[in-house]
Design a protein around this motif. Structure first.
Motif, short mmCIF file in Angstrom:
data_model
loop_
_atom_site.label_atom_id
_atom_site.label_comp_id
_atom_site.label_asym_id
_atom_site.label_seq_id
_atom_site.Cartn_x
_atom_site.Cartn_y
_atom_site.Cartn_z
N GLU A 1 0.84 -1.22 0.00
CA GLU A 1 0.00 0.00 0.00
C GLU A 1 0.86 1.25 0.00
OE1 GLU A 1 -3.40 0.23 -0.09
OE2 GLU A 1 -3.61 -1.94 -0.23
N GLY A 2 2.16 1.07 -0.27
CA GLY A 2 3.03 2.24 -0.43
C GLY A 2 3.75 2.70 0.83
N ALA B 1 3.79 -7.81 -7.14
CA ALA B 1 2.99 -7.36 -5.99
C ALA B 1 3.31 -5.90 -5.63
CB ALA B 1 3.25 -8.26 -4.79
N LYS B 2 4.44 -5.39 -6.11
CA LYS B 2 4.83 -4.00 -5.79
C LYS B 2 4.46 -3.02 -6.91
CE LYS B 2 6.56 -5.45 -1.96
NZ LYS B 2 7.88 -5.47 -1.41
N SER C 1 3.38 5.64 -6.39
CA SER C 1 4.40 6.43 -5.69
C SER C 1 5.19 7.32 -6.64
CB SER C 1 5.42 5.52 -4.99
OG SER C 1 4.77 4.70 -4.07
N LEU C 2 5.53 6.77 -7.80
CA LEU C 2 6.45 7.50 -8.69
C LEU C 2 5.71 8.42 -9.66
CD1 LEU C 2 9.14 4.79 -9.56
CD2 LEU C 2 8.83 6.11 -7.47
N GLU C 3 4.48 8.04 -10.02
CA GLU C 3 3.79 8.82 -11.05
C GLU C 3 2.47 9.41 -10.57
OE1 GLU C 3 3.56 6.01 -14.30
OE2 GLU C 3 5.50 6.68 -15.08
N ALA D 1 8.09 -2.64 -12.29
CA ALA D 1 7.99 -1.44 -13.13
C ALA D 1 6.82 -1.51 -14.10
CB ALA D 1 9.30 -1.26 -13.91
N SER D 2 6.12 -2.65 -14.13
CA SER D 2 5.18 -2.94 -15.23
C SER D 2 3.99 -1.99 -15.30
CB SER D 2 4.71 -4.38 -15.14
OG SER D 2 4.03 -4.56 -13.91
#
Ligand code: F6R
Length: 261
Positions: A136-137, A201-202, A209-211, A238-239
């Motif tokens: 969940e970040g 899973a990430k 988080s990044l975008e 990264a998918s």
């Protein structure tokens, strides 16, 4: 933020270990911020190998771990003190008094948390903070809705984190509900941050988080505000990134002198 997509977790962890090695060689009194969980284990294996084969010297290094379960004895195999001893500290030459891990049995929790913060400052601040990320970040155990300027304190784990971490406990054992964790403000003061995420899973947490927008809903989104963060991802993690091709392009076209070799 530098986003690097690596072929697999092993190469991502080898890259992170090289960053740590370079730091220690340049600054023997380096202060490291360390994480537990499954993700950084190969980083620690790489560091042990560098210590054993290349004499990488930890004798002047100081470490601060992100977090610990509240109420768990350090001799419990799921405690983070136990984890760090097993996976790193017992296999390198770091003096015991240079190791810091929040004490889940501290008598006065708020005094202990304040002291942990003071110890980080006394050590000169964290040079390089290693991070994993929760589904969940979360970073450290700063779960969604954590204050983005928080300091070391007690947090309540969300059910998903307790479920994810069940694998470290015996089937008949309860995963603690509470933890001590460095705050997001504490983490953000590290001079360099290295976030590792591997596996599908990430992917959702990484994309958000990044975008995504900067929000306490996704604590790791605060890293967009950090001046020197490196994110190492495998293809699966990264998918879900919309700009994945751009991150690859930037990395491939990096100046040679900027590369960590
Ligand atoms: C651990 C920590 C956590 C983990 C995260 C990912 O000290 O602070 O934020 O990094 O929960 O855990 P793994 O690596 O087991 O997926």
């Amino acid at each position: 933020m530098e986003i690097i997509i690596v072929p697999d977790a092993q190469s991502g962890c080898a890259y992170a270990a090289r960053m740590i090695e370079k730091l220690i060689v340049r600054k023997p009194k380096a202060v490291l911020g360390l994480a537990t969980g499954s993700t950084p284990i190969p980083v620690y294996q790489n560091l042990i190998e560098k210590h054993q084969k290349n004499n990488l010297d930890f004798s002047q290094v100081t470490t601060f771990n992100l977090d610990e379960y509240l109420g768990l004895d350090p001799s419990h195999p799921a405690s983070y003190r136990y984890f760090m001893r097993e996976n790193l500290f017992s296999k390198i030459n770091i003096p015991e008094n240079q190791i810091h891990i929040p004490d889940g049995l501290a008598h006065d929790i708020s005094a202990h948390c304040a002291e942990y913060e003071a110890d980080i400052l006394k050590a000169g601040g964290i040079d390089l903070q290693l991070l994993g990320i929760g589904g969940e970040g979360h970073i450290g155990f700063n779960e969604p809705s954590s204050s983005l300027t928080s300091r070391t304190r007690v947090k309540t784990l969300i059910p998903r984190t307790r479920e994810d971490n069940k694998r470290f406990f015996k089937p008949n054992e309860e995963v603690p509900h509470h933890v001590l964790t460095m705050g997001i403000g504490t983490i953000m003061e590290a001079r360099t941050i290295v976030l590792l995420a591997f596996g599908a899973a990430k992917a959702e947490a990484i994309a958000r988080s990044l975008e995504g927008p900067l929000t306490a809903r996704i604590p790791a989104s605060i890293l967009q505000m950090h001046q020197n963060t490196v994110v190492l991802l495998d293809e699966a993690a990264a998918s879900k990134l919309e700009m994945i091709d751009y991150y690859r392009y930037v990395y491939e076209n990096k100046c040679d002198w900027q590369r960590v070799k």
